[in-house]
Write a protein that holds these residues in place. Structure first.
Motif, PDB file in Angstrom:
ATOM      1  N   ASP A   1      -4.117  32.138   7.527  1.00  0.00           N
ATOM      2  CA  ASP A   1      -4.439  32.588   8.879  1.00  0.00           C
ATOM      3  C   ASP A   1      -3.794  33.954   9.148  1.00  0.00           C
ATOM      4  N   PRO A   2      -4.349  34.722  10.079  1.00  0.00           N
ATOM      5  CA  PRO A   2      -3.651  35.935  10.519  1.00  0.00           C
ATOM      6  C   PRO A   2      -2.304  35.569  11.140  1.00  0.00           C
ATOM      7  N   PHE A   3      -1.388  36.508  11.168  1.00  0.00           N
ATOM      8  CA  PHE A   3      -0.126  36.275  11.861  1.00  0.00           C
ATOM      9  C   PHE A   3      -0.416  35.977  13.335  1.00  0.00           C
ATOM     10  N   PRO A   4       0.318  35.046  13.924  1.00  0.00           N
ATOM     11  CA  PRO A   4       0.049  34.667  15.318  1.00  0.00           C
ATOM     12  C   PRO A   4       0.321  35.811  16.292  1.00  0.00           C
ATOM     13  N   MET A   5      -0.344  35.751  17.439  1.00  0.00           N
ATOM     14  CA  MET A   5      -0.171  36.776  18.483  1.00  0.00           C
ATOM     15  C   MET A   5       1.064  36.431  19.315  1.00  0.00           C
ATOM     16  N   ASP A   6       2.231  36.637  18.692  1.00  0.00           N
ATOM     17  CA  ASP A   6       3.485  36.233  19.313  1.00  0.00           C
ATOM     18  C   ASP A   6       4.399  37.408  19.631  1.00  0.00           C
ATOM     19  N   GLY A   7       3.845  38.607  19.590  1.00  0.00           N
ATOM     20  CA  GLY A   7       4.657  39.793  19.856  1.00  0.00           C
ATOM     21  C   GLY A   7       5.358  40.350  18.649  1.00  0.00           C
ATOM     22  N   GLY A   8       5.245  39.679  17.491  1.00  0.00           N
ATOM     23  CA  GLY A   8       5.866  40.173  16.270  1.00  0.00           C
ATOM     24  C   GLY A   8       5.163  41.402  15.739  1.00  0.00           C
ATOM     25  N   ARG A   9       5.821  42.124  14.840  1.00  0.00           N
ATOM     26  CA  ARG A   9       5.265  43.393  14.350  1.00  0.00           C
ATOM     27  C   ARG A   9       3.996  43.202  13.522  1.00  0.00           C
ATOM     28  N   ASN A  10       3.782  41.991  12.993  1.00  0.00           N
ATOM     29  CA  ASN A  10       2.600  41.749  12.179  1.00  0.00           C
ATOM     30  C   ASN A  10       1.525  40.958  12.914  1.00  0.00           C
ATOM     31  N   GLN A  11       1.669  40.794  14.229  1.00  0.00           N
ATOM     32  CA  GLN A  11       0.741  39.928  14.954  1.00  0.00           C
ATOM     33  C   GLN A  11      -0.713  40.384  14.778  1.00  0.00           C
ATOM     34  N   GLY A  12      -1.579  39.398  14.524  1.00  0.00           N
ATOM     35  CA  GLY A  12      -2.999  39.664  14.370  1.00  0.00           C
ATOM     36  C   GLY A  12      -3.413  40.227  13.025  1.00  0.00           C
ATOM     37  N   LEU A  13      -2.457  40.458  12.147  1.00  0.00           N
ATOM     38  CA  LEU A  13      -2.767  41.060  10.853  1.00  0.00           C
ATOM     39  C   LEU A  13      -2.873  39.995   9.764  1.00  0.00           C
ATOM     40  N   GLY A  14      -3.577  40.343   8.697  1.00  0.00           N
ATOM     41  CA  GLY A  14      -3.738  39.427   7.578  1.00  0.00           C
ATOM     42  C   GLY A  14      -4.771  38.353   7.860  1.00  0.00           C
ATOM     43  N   GLY A  15      -4.786  37.344   6.997  1.00  0.00           N
ATOM     44  CA  GLY A  15      -5.722  36.243   7.157  1.00  0.00           C
ATOM     45  C   GLY A  15      -6.910  36.350   6.226  1.00  0.00           C
ATOM     46  N   VAL A  16      -7.347  35.198   5.716  1.00  0.00           N
ATOM     47  CA  VAL A  16      -8.428  35.172   4.739  1.00  0.00           C
ATOM     48  C   VAL A  16      -9.761  35.602   5.338  1.00  0.00           C
ATOM     49  N   ALA A  17     -10.094  35.102   6.531  1.00  0.00           N
ATOM     50  CA  ALA A  17     -11.400  35.425   7.119  1.00  0.00           C
ATOM     51  C   ALA A  17     -11.576  36.927   7.353  1.00  0.00           C
ATOM     52  N   PRO A  18     -10.612  37.626   7.977  1.00  0.00           N
ATOM     53  CA  PRO A  18     -10.762  39.080   8.131  1.00  0.00           C
ATOM     54  C   PRO A  18     -10.812  39.817   6.790  1.00  0.00           C
ATOM     55  N   ARG A  19     -10.025  39.342   5.817  1.00  0.00           N
ATOM     56  CA  ARG A  19     -10.048  39.997   4.506  1.00  0.00           C
ATOM     57  C   ARG A  19     -11.407  39.808   3.840  1.00  0.00           C
ATOM     58  N   ALA A  20     -11.945  38.587   3.916  1.00  0.00           N
ATOM     59  CA  ALA A  20     -13.255  38.327   3.328  1.00  0.00           C
ATOM     60  C   ALA A  20     -14.324  39.198   3.966  1.00  0.00           C
ATOM     61  N   ALA A  21     -14.265  39.361   5.281  1.00  0.00           N
ATOM     62  CA  ALA A  21     -15.246  40.197   5.972  1.00  0.00           C
ATOM     63  C   ALA A  21     -15.138  41.653   5.534  1.00  0.00           C
ATOM     64  N   LEU A  22     -13.912  42.129   5.381  1.00  0.00           N
ATOM     65  CA  LEU A  22     -13.693  43.502   4.944  1.00  0.00           C
ATOM     66  C   LEU A  22     -14.203  43.710   3.520  1.00  0.00           C
ATOM     67  N   ILE A  23     -13.909  42.752   2.640  1.00  0.00           N
ATOM     68  CA  ILE A  23     -14.380  42.824   1.259  1.00  0.00           C
ATOM     69  C   ILE A  23     -15.907  42.819   1.215  1.00  0.00           C
ATOM     70  N   ASN A  24     -16.518  41.935   1.992  1.00  0.00           N
ATOM     71  CA  ASN A  24     -17.979  41.872   2.027  1.00  0.00           C
ATOM     72  C   ASN A  24     -18.585  43.181   2.531  1.00  0.00           C
ATOM     73  N   LYS A  25     -17.939  43.782   3.514  1.00  0.00           N
ATOM     74  CA  LYS A  25     -18.416  45.062   4.058  1.00  0.00           C
ATOM     75  C   LYS A  25     -18.385  46.146   2.976  1.00  0.00           C
TER      76      LYS A  25
END
Length: 316
Positions: A53-77
């Protein structure tokens, strides 16, 4: 370990690429469109550490980043835009989230297979459920695990990895070998069992010579989990590997979680350029390198690099 997040994307043109384009008298868009050239796009990750999963939206420096689904979409693009794409991983697929604790790596391997990885290597954390645990999960893999410097003869991984693989894109041959880090001090003996570590530099010299001179590969790539650079001068790492080889063109690294803004350019024993790249950890970034080869003599003409930040704003 450097774990800063790069909050930008897009191409970073290397000086070598710019000079070559000027010498040819061509703009990049014209060069890539010409029938006399072939473009190879290499995408890569390292140290994803079970970050499904992407990093949770908890105010951390990596929030919203990473995750298989976004990576797969980027790769497909990228695959929809480019004809000749290769996708590699430089190890430490496992360990870091409850997904690994619950399913032992099955989900990670299945998702890499779904994303169409072409090859990967083992990192030290991929032994965390023992050799048997990794061998079990490879039943779910439809990509190759390349291992050039571990001897798995007397283990469950015997004949389940390959020492190299050659990919053909257009008329360009790309040879890939893989190096793992020494077990000592990193992996418990019970986890690696009868696996034997073989000297990384010695195997690199053997494999690159075989791929370049015997197999006539036009480009030689090393997938490495040795680490980018260390203060200890006698410890093998990607930088030292680049300096002490002759035929390796690109080292895609892992282990030290290093965020490089652009590939490091290092001169090898023959005075030729070796690129070393690593894109952090947890799937925050997707590395991208584009190479242009001449179709006539297979000579590498130019390259460009990009850091693709994996953000949760793509749709599959």
């Amino acid at each position: 370990m450097e774990e800063s997040v790069l909050n930008r994307r897009g191409f970073i043109k290397g000086a070598a690429a710019s000079a070559a384009l000027l010498a040819l008298g061509l703009k990049s868009e014209n060069l890539f469109a010409k029938d006399d050239f072939i473009k190879i796009t290499i995408l890569h990750t390292n140290d994803v550490h079970s970050r499904i999963d992407p990093f949770p939206m908890d105010g951390g420096r990596n929030q919203g980043l990473g995750g298989v689904a976004p990576r797969a979409a980027l790769i497909n693009k990228i695959r929809s835009e480019e004809k000749n794409v290769l996708l590699f991983d430089a190890g430490d697929i496992f360990q870091g989230t409850p997904y690994f604790n619950f399913w032992g790596g099955e989900l990670e391997i299945k998702m890499m297979s779904m994303m169409g990885y072409d090859a990967g290597i083992m990192g030290n954390h991929d032994f965390d459920n023992g050799v048997e645990g990794f061998a079990k999960q490879l039943t779910h893999a439809n990509f190759s695990v390349i291992n050039s410097n571990y001897d798995f003869t007397d283990t469950d991984l015997h004949n389940k990895t390959i020492p190299y693989k050659i990919f053909k894109k257009g008329n360009v041959k790309i040879g890939v070998y893989g190096l793992g880090i020494d077990f000592e001090g990193l992996v418990n003996k019970k986890e690696y069992g009868n696996s034997k570590y073989l000297d990384a530099l010695k195997k690199a010299l053997e494999m690159e010579r075989f791929l370049k001179l015997d197999q006539k590969c036009h480009m030689v790539v090393c997938l490495s989990h040795l680490g980018y650079r260390y203060k200890e001068g006698n410890k093998i790492c990607d930088v030292e590997l680049a300096k002490n080889t002759r035929y390796t063109d690109l080292i895609i690294g892992g282990h030290t979680h290093t965020f490089l803004r652009k590939p490091d350019s290092i001169r090898n024993l023959s005075g030729q350029e070796v690129l070393v790249n690593q894109v952090g950890f947890a799937g925050i970034n997707l590395g991208r390198l584009d190479f242009v080869f001449s179709k006539n003599n297979h000579k590498k003409m130019v390259y460009s690099s990009a850091i693709e930040v994996v953000e949760n704003n793509f749709k599959i």
